[in-house]
Design a protein around this motif. Structure first.
Motif, PDB file in Angstrom:
ATOM      1  N   SER A 147       0.809  -1.225   0.000  1.00  0.00           N
ATOM      2  CA  SER A 147       0.000   0.000   0.000  1.00  0.00           C
ATOM      3  C   SER A 147       0.839   1.272   0.000  1.00  0.00           C
ATOM      4  CB  SER A 147      -0.952   0.023   1.218  1.00  0.00           C
ATOM      5  OG  SER A 147      -1.847  -1.071   1.166  1.00  0.00           O
ATOM      6  N   HIS A 176     -15.976  -9.178   1.579  1.00  0.00           N
ATOM      7  CA  HIS A 176     -14.746  -9.626   2.225  1.00  0.00           C
ATOM      8  C   HIS A 176     -13.694  -9.899   1.166  1.00  0.00           C
ATOM      9  CE1 HIS A 176     -16.904 -13.636   1.652  1.00  0.00           C
ATOM     10  NE2 HIS A 176     -15.806 -13.781   0.927  1.00  0.00           N
ATOM     11  N   GLU A 177     -12.448 -10.050   1.619  1.00  0.00           N
ATOM     12  CA  GLU A 177     -11.359 -10.471   0.743  1.00  0.00           C
ATOM     13  C   GLU A 177     -11.063 -11.941   1.018  1.00  0.00           C
ATOM     14  OE1 GLU A 177      -8.030  -7.780  -0.280  1.00  0.00           O
ATOM     15  OE2 GLU A 177      -8.790  -6.544   1.370  1.00  0.00           O
ATOM     16  N   SER A 179      -8.188 -15.145  -0.165  1.00  0.00           N
ATOM     17  CA  SER A 179      -6.937 -15.480  -0.827  1.00  0.00           C
ATOM     18  C   SER A 179      -6.842 -16.982  -1.039  1.00  0.00           C
ATOM     19  CB  SER A 179      -5.738 -15.009   0.012  1.00  0.00           C
ATOM     20  OG  SER A 179      -5.714 -13.601   0.117  1.00  0.00           O
ATOM     21  N   ALA A 193     -10.778 -12.710   4.959  1.00  0.00           N
ATOM     22  CA  ALA A 193     -10.810 -11.677   6.000  1.00  0.00           C
ATOM     23  C   ALA A 193     -12.257 -11.243   6.180  1.00  0.00           C
ATOM     24  CB  ALA A 193      -9.941 -10.490   5.595  1.00  0.00           C
ATOM     25  N   PRO A 196     -13.503  -6.262   6.286  1.00  0.00           N
ATOM     26  CA  PRO A 196     -12.699  -5.614   5.239  1.00  0.00           C
ATOM     27  C   PRO A 196     -11.606  -4.695   5.770  1.00  0.00           C
ATOM     28  CG  PRO A 196     -15.031  -5.565   4.659  1.00  0.00           C
ATOM     29  CD  PRO A 196     -14.951  -6.070   6.084  1.00  0.00           C
ATOM     30  N   GLU A 197     -11.830  -4.076   6.933  1.00  0.00           N
ATOM     31  CA  GLU A 197     -10.837  -3.140   7.461  1.00  0.00           C
ATOM     32  C   GLU A 197      -9.697  -3.848   8.192  1.00  0.00           C
ATOM     33  OE1 GLU A 197     -13.904  -3.779  10.675  1.00  0.00           O
ATOM     34  OE2 GLU A 197     -13.877  -3.527   8.490  1.00  0.00           O
ATOM     35  N   ARG A 198      -9.778  -5.175   8.319  1.00  0.00           N
ATOM     36  CA  ARG A 198      -8.730  -5.941   9.003  1.00  0.00           C
ATOM     37  C   ARG A 198      -8.224  -7.020   8.054  1.00  0.00           C
ATOM     38  NH1 ARG A 198     -11.112  -7.827  14.604  1.00  0.00           N
ATOM     39  NH2 ARG A 198      -8.893  -8.056  15.150  1.00  0.00           N
ATOM     40  N   ARG A 199      -7.441  -6.572   7.073  1.00  0.00           N
ATOM     41  CA  ARG A 199      -7.040  -7.417   5.954  1.00  0.00           C
ATOM     42  C   ARG A 199      -6.320  -8.691   6.389  1.00  0.00           C
ATOM     43  NH1 ARG A 199      -6.010 -10.803   2.985  1.00  0.00           N
ATOM     44  NH2 ARG A 199      -5.004 -10.736   0.942  1.00  0.00           N
ATOM     45  N   TRP A 200      -5.486  -8.628   7.423  1.00  0.00           N
ATOM     46  CA  TRP A 200      -4.665  -9.774   7.766  1.00  0.00           C
ATOM     47  C   TRP A 200      -5.178 -10.561   8.962  1.00  0.00           C
ATOM     48  CZ3 TRP A 200      -1.960 -11.241   3.908  1.00  0.00           C
ATOM     49  CH2 TRP A 200      -1.526 -10.293   2.969  1.00  0.00           C
ATOM     50  N   ASP A 232      -5.346 -13.093  -4.693  1.00  0.00           N
ATOM     51  CA  ASP A 232      -6.157 -12.281  -3.786  1.00  0.00           C
ATOM     52  C   ASP A 232      -7.366 -11.738  -4.538  1.00  0.00           C
ATOM     53  OD1 ASP A 232      -4.283 -12.665  -1.807  1.00  0.00           O
ATOM     54  OD2 ASP A 232      -3.241 -10.774  -2.196  1.00  0.00           O
ATOM     55  N   CYS A 234     -11.620  -9.975  -4.058  1.00  0.00           N
ATOM     56  CA  CYS A 234     -12.656  -9.424  -3.192  1.00  0.00           C
ATOM     57  C   CYS A 234     -14.010  -9.937  -3.687  1.00  0.00           C
ATOM     58  CB  CYS A 234     -12.623  -7.900  -3.178  1.00  0.00           C
ATOM     59  SG  CYS A 234     -12.917  -7.098  -4.769  1.00  0.00           S
TER      60      CYS A 234
END
Length: 279
Positions: A147, A176-177, A179, A193, A196-200, A232, A234
Protein backbone atom coordinates in the motif's frame (compact mmCIF):
# COMPACT_ATOMS: atom_id res chain seq x y z
CA UNK A 1 25.33 -30.58 -1.92
CA UNK A 2 26.40 -32.92 0.89
CA UNK A 3 26.24 -36.68 1.28
CA UNK A 4 24.61 -38.27 4.33
CA UNK A 5 25.86 -41.38 6.15
CA UNK A 6 23.39 -43.43 4.12
CA UNK A 7 24.84 -42.13 0.88
CA UNK A 8 21.90 -39.85 0.08
CA UNK A 9 22.87 -36.53 -1.44
CA UNK A 10 21.24 -33.49 0.18
CA UNK A 11 20.80 -30.36 -1.95
CA UNK A 12 22.01 -27.06 -0.50
CA UNK A 13 19.58 -24.14 -0.54
CA UNK A 14 20.12 -20.43 0.04
CA UNK A 15 16.96 -19.18 1.77
CA UNK A 16 16.55 -15.44 1.13
CA UNK A 17 14.57 -13.58 3.78
CA UNK A 18 14.60 -10.38 5.81
CA UNK A 19 13.80 -11.48 9.34
CA UNK A 20 13.84 -7.87 10.55
CA UNK A 21 11.29 -6.57 8.05
CA UNK A 22 8.18 -5.18 9.74
CA UNK A 23 4.99 -5.71 7.77
CA UNK A 24 1.68 -4.27 8.89
CA UNK A 25 -0.43 -7.01 10.46
CA UNK A 26 2.02 -9.82 9.66
CA UNK A 27 5.02 -11.51 11.29
CA UNK A 28 7.29 -12.30 8.36
CA UNK A 29 10.08 -13.62 10.58
CA UNK A 30 7.88 -16.18 12.37
CA UNK A 31 6.73 -17.69 9.09
CA UNK A 32 10.24 -18.10 7.70
CA UNK A 33 11.64 -19.44 10.96
CA UNK A 34 8.94 -22.11 10.83
CA UNK A 35 9.48 -22.90 7.15
CA UNK A 36 13.24 -23.27 7.46
CA UNK A 37 12.85 -25.44 10.56
CA UNK A 38 10.80 -27.88 8.49
CA UNK A 39 12.66 -27.66 5.19
CA UNK A 40 15.95 -28.55 6.93
CA UNK A 41 14.70 -32.13 7.08
CA UNK A 42 15.27 -32.31 3.32
CA UNK A 43 17.84 -29.63 2.44
CA UNK A 44 21.02 -28.09 3.79
CA UNK A 45 19.84 -24.52 4.43
CA UNK A 46 21.48 -21.17 4.99
CA UNK A 47 19.58 -17.90 5.47
CA UNK A 48 20.66 -14.57 4.05
CA UNK A 49 19.36 -11.04 3.62
CA UNK A 50 18.21 -10.11 0.07
CA UNK A 51 21.05 -7.59 -0.23
CA UNK A 52 23.58 -10.43 0.20
CA UNK A 53 21.97 -12.97 -2.14
CA UNK A 54 23.85 -12.13 -5.35
CA UNK A 55 27.24 -12.57 -3.68
CA UNK A 56 26.36 -15.91 -2.08
CA UNK A 57 24.15 -17.80 -4.50
CA UNK A 58 26.96 -19.51 -6.48
CA UNK A 59 27.78 -21.57 -3.36
CA UNK A 60 24.40 -23.33 -3.38
CA UNK A 61 22.43 -25.72 -5.56
CA UNK A 62 19.39 -23.47 -5.53
CA UNK A 63 17.77 -20.39 -4.02
CA UNK A 64 14.42 -19.97 -2.28
CA UNK A 65 13.16 -16.38 -2.06
CA UNK A 66 10.61 -15.94 0.70
CA UNK A 67 9.58 -13.08 2.97
CA UNK A 68 12.28 -10.69 1.85
CA UNK A 69 10.14 -7.53 1.82
CA UNK A 70 9.13 -5.46 -1.23
CA UNK A 71 11.98 -5.39 -3.75
CA UNK A 72 11.34 -1.67 -4.30
CA UNK A 73 13.30 -1.18 -1.06
CA UNK A 74 16.45 -2.64 -2.66
CA UNK A 75 15.98 -2.51 -6.46
CA UNK A 76 19.67 -2.55 -7.37
CA UNK A 77 20.40 -5.55 -5.15
CA UNK A 78 17.40 -7.41 -6.56
CA UNK A 79 18.40 -6.77 -10.16
CA UNK A 80 21.96 -7.87 -9.37
CA UNK A 81 20.55 -11.08 -7.87
CA UNK A 82 18.37 -11.75 -10.92
CA UNK A 83 21.23 -11.14 -13.34
CA UNK A 84 23.62 -13.35 -11.39
CA UNK A 85 21.11 -16.20 -11.02
CA UNK A 86 20.33 -16.18 -14.74
CA UNK A 87 24.02 -15.94 -15.61
CA UNK A 88 24.90 -18.95 -13.47
CA UNK A 89 21.77 -20.91 -14.33
CA UNK A 90 21.02 -21.53 -10.65
CA UNK A 91 17.41 -22.63 -9.96
CA UNK A 92 15.40 -19.97 -8.15
CA UNK A 93 12.15 -20.52 -6.26
CA UNK A 94 9.89 -18.79 -7.16
CA UNK A 95 11.09 -18.95 -10.73
CA UNK A 96 12.00 -15.57 -12.24
CA UNK A 97 9.55 -15.91 -15.15
CA UNK A 98 6.27 -14.87 -13.50
CA UNK A 99 3.91 -12.29 -15.03
CA UNK A 100 2.09 -11.28 -11.84
CA UNK A 101 3.38 -8.88 -9.18
CA UNK A 102 6.90 -10.09 -9.91
CA UNK A 103 6.78 -8.00 -13.08
CA UNK A 104 4.83 -5.06 -11.61
CA UNK A 105 1.09 -4.49 -11.80
CA UNK A 106 0.73 -4.05 -15.55
CA UNK A 107 -1.09 -7.38 -15.55
CA UNK A 108 -4.14 -5.72 -13.94
CA UNK A 109 -4.47 -3.38 -16.92
CA UNK A 110 -3.89 -6.21 -19.39
CA UNK A 111 -6.42 -8.48 -17.68
CA UNK A 112 -9.05 -5.76 -17.57
CA UNK A 113 -8.62 -5.12 -21.28
CA UNK A 114 -8.92 -8.86 -21.91
CA UNK A 115 -12.23 -9.01 -20.04
CA UNK A 116 -11.02 -11.10 -17.10
CA UNK A 117 -12.77 -10.68 -13.72
CA UNK A 118 -10.49 -8.07 -12.15
CA UNK A 119 -11.13 -4.73 -10.50
CA UNK A 120 -11.42 -2.27 -13.43
CA UNK A 121 -7.97 -0.75 -13.93
CA UNK A 122 -6.45 1.87 -16.22
CA UNK A 123 -2.99 3.41 -16.35
CA UNK A 124 -3.49 6.30 -18.77
CA UNK A 125 -5.32 9.60 -18.47
CA UNK A 126 -7.06 9.02 -21.80
CA UNK A 127 -8.65 5.82 -20.45
CA UNK A 128 -10.14 7.23 -17.24
CA UNK A 129 -13.56 7.36 -18.91
CA UNK A 130 -13.52 3.57 -19.13
CA UNK A 131 -13.84 3.25 -15.36
CA UNK A 132 -17.30 2.74 -13.85
CA UNK A 133 -18.88 5.36 -11.59
CA UNK A 134 -17.84 5.05 -7.95
CA UNK A 135 -17.91 7.09 -4.75
CA UNK A 136 -14.11 7.18 -4.70
CA UNK A 137 -11.11 5.88 -6.62
CA UNK A 138 -7.74 4.40 -5.69
CA UNK A 139 -4.55 5.72 -7.27
CA UNK A 140 -1.38 3.69 -6.68
CA UNK A 141 2.07 3.12 -8.18
CA UNK A 142 2.32 0.33 -10.73
CA UNK A 143 5.51 -0.80 -9.00
CA UNK A 144 4.16 -0.29 -5.47
CA UNK A 145 3.84 -2.78 -2.62
CA UNK A 146 2.31 -2.93 0.86
CA UNK A 147 0.00 0.00 0.00
CA UNK A 148 2.96 2.37 -0.35
CA UNK A 149 1.95 5.43 -2.35
CA UNK A 150 -1.74 4.47 -2.29
CA UNK A 151 -4.19 7.37 -2.11
CA UNK A 152 -7.92 7.78 -2.57
CA UNK A 153 -9.60 10.52 -4.60
CA UNK A 154 -13.24 11.50 -5.12
CA UNK A 155 -12.98 11.47 -8.92
CA UNK A 156 -10.63 9.56 -11.24
CA UNK A 157 -7.60 11.63 -12.04
CA UNK A 158 -4.23 11.04 -13.63
CA UNK A 159 -1.70 13.50 -14.97
CA UNK A 160 -0.70 12.50 -18.52
CA UNK A 161 2.90 12.81 -17.33
CA UNK A 162 2.21 9.81 -15.08
CA UNK A 163 0.88 7.61 -17.87
CA UNK A 164 2.17 4.06 -17.50
CA UNK A 165 3.45 4.54 -13.93
CA UNK A 166 0.23 4.78 -11.90
CA UNK A 167 -2.94 2.69 -11.71
CA UNK A 168 -6.44 4.05 -11.16
CA UNK A 169 -9.27 1.81 -9.93
CA UNK A 170 -12.77 2.39 -8.55
CA UNK A 171 -13.02 1.71 -4.85
CA UNK A 172 -15.13 -1.45 -4.70
CA UNK A 173 -17.82 -2.03 -2.07
CA UNK A 174 -17.06 -5.63 -1.13
CA UNK A 175 -18.14 -8.15 1.47
CA UNK A 176 -14.75 -9.63 2.22
CA UNK A 177 -11.36 -10.47 0.74
CA UNK A 178 -10.33 -14.06 0.10
CA UNK A 179 -6.94 -15.48 -0.83
CA UNK A 180 -6.17 -18.75 -2.59
CA UNK A 181 -2.75 -20.35 -2.15
CA UNK A 182 -1.13 -22.59 -4.76
CA UNK A 183 2.14 -24.51 -5.03
CA UNK A 184 2.93 -24.73 -8.73
CA UNK A 185 -0.62 -25.26 -10.06
CA UNK A 186 -1.85 -27.29 -7.08
CA UNK A 187 -4.38 -25.61 -4.79
CA UNK A 188 -3.43 -25.83 -1.11
CA UNK A 189 -5.88 -23.77 0.98
CA UNK A 190 -7.92 -20.57 1.11
CA UNK A 191 -8.29 -17.89 3.77
CA UNK A 192 -10.60 -14.91 4.05
CA UNK A 193 -10.81 -11.68 6.00
CA UNK A 194 -14.36 -11.36 7.42
CA UNK A 195 -13.81 -7.68 8.27
CA UNK A 196 -12.70 -5.61 5.24
CA UNK A 197 -10.84 -3.14 7.46
CA UNK A 198 -8.73 -5.94 9.00
CA UNK A 199 -7.04 -7.42 5.95
CA UNK A 200 -4.67 -9.77 7.77
CA UNK A 201 -7.05 -11.12 10.40
CA UNK A 202 -7.79 -14.26 8.42
CA UNK A 203 -9.88 -17.37 8.87
CA UNK A 204 -10.02 -20.61 6.86
CA UNK A 205 -12.34 -20.45 3.85
CA UNK A 206 -13.95 -23.52 2.28
CA UNK A 207 -13.60 -22.65 -1.38
CA UNK A 208 -16.48 -23.62 -3.64
CA UNK A 209 -16.01 -25.11 -7.09
CA UNK A 210 -16.79 -21.69 -8.56
CA UNK A 211 -14.23 -20.03 -6.28
CA UNK A 212 -11.52 -22.47 -7.37
CA UNK A 213 -12.40 -22.07 -11.02
CA UNK A 214 -11.98 -18.31 -10.57
CA UNK A 215 -8.59 -18.68 -8.84
CA UNK A 216 -7.28 -21.21 -11.35
CA UNK A 217 -8.06 -18.79 -14.17
CA UNK A 218 -5.23 -16.57 -12.96
CA UNK A 219 -2.83 -19.34 -11.99
CA UNK A 220 -3.17 -20.76 -15.50
CA UNK A 221 -2.83 -17.27 -17.01
CA UNK A 222 0.47 -16.71 -15.27
CA UNK A 223 3.75 -17.71 -16.93
CA UNK A 224 5.32 -18.81 -13.64
CA UNK A 225 6.98 -22.16 -14.29
CA UNK A 226 7.24 -23.18 -10.64
CA UNK A 227 6.67 -21.68 -7.23
CA UNK A 228 4.04 -20.37 -4.82
CA UNK A 229 1.22 -18.12 -5.96
CA UNK A 230 -1.39 -16.27 -3.93
CA UNK A 231 -4.53 -15.15 -5.72
CA UNK A 232 -6.16 -12.28 -3.79
CA UNK A 233 -9.76 -11.41 -4.58
CA UNK A 234 -12.66 -9.42 -3.19
CA UNK A 235 -16.24 -10.66 -3.09
CA UNK A 236 -18.68 -8.05 -4.33
CA UNK A 237 -22.10 -7.33 -2.87
CA UNK A 238 -23.53 -9.38 -5.75
CA UNK A 239 -21.53 -12.43 -4.65
CA UNK A 240 -18.97 -12.53 -7.45
CA UNK A 241 -15.19 -12.38 -7.15
CA UNK A 242 -12.82 -9.81 -8.64
CA UNK A 243 -9.05 -10.16 -8.68
CA UNK A 244 -7.19 -7.73 -6.42
CA UNK A 245 -3.66 -9.07 -6.81
CA UNK A 246 -1.72 -12.00 -8.25
CA UNK A 247 1.28 -12.34 -5.93
CA UNK A 248 3.99 -14.53 -7.45
CA UNK A 249 7.25 -13.13 -6.07
CA UNK A 250 7.30 -13.76 -2.32
CA UNK A 251 3.68 -14.11 -1.15
CA UNK A 252 3.10 -14.12 2.59
CA UNK A 253 1.39 -17.43 3.41
CA UNK A 254 -0.37 -16.78 6.74
CA UNK A 255 0.53 -20.32 7.81
CA UNK A 256 -0.32 -19.44 11.40
CA UNK A 257 -3.96 -19.16 10.32
CA UNK A 258 -4.40 -22.72 9.03
CA UNK A 259 -4.68 -26.05 10.82
CA UNK A 260 -1.64 -28.18 11.58
CA UNK A 261 -2.78 -30.70 8.99
CA UNK A 262 -3.03 -28.08 6.26
CA UNK A 263 0.27 -26.55 7.30
CA UNK A 264 2.02 -29.93 7.16
CA UNK A 265 0.54 -30.63 3.75
CA UNK A 266 1.70 -27.28 2.42
CA UNK A 267 5.28 -27.70 3.66
CA UNK A 268 5.44 -31.20 2.19
CA UNK A 269 4.20 -30.00 -1.21
CA UNK A 270 6.56 -27.03 -1.17
CA UNK A 271 9.53 -29.29 -0.35
CA UNK A 272 8.61 -31.55 -3.27
CA UNK A 273 8.38 -28.56 -5.57
CA UNK A 274 11.76 -27.18 -4.50
CA UNK A 275 13.39 -30.61 -4.77
CA UNK A 276 12.05 -30.99 -8.31
CA UNK A 277 13.93 -27.94 -9.58
CA UNK A 278 17.17 -29.16 -7.94
CA UNK A 279 17.02 -32.67 -9.33
Amino acid sequence: MTTTASGTRRPSVLFVTDLAYEARGRRYCDEDIFLTSRLRARFDLALCHPRDAAALLDRFDGVVVRNSGPVLHYPEAYEAFRRRALELGIPVYNALDGSGDMAGKQYLVDMDRAGLPVIPTVDRAADLGLLPEAESYAVKPKLGADSEGLRFVSRPELDPADDGTLLVQPRIDFLHEVSFYFVDHDFQYALYAPAPERRWVLEPWRASAADLEFARTFVEWNTLSHGIQRVDACRTAEGGLLLVELEDLNPFLSLDRVSEEVRDGFVSRMAESVAAILA
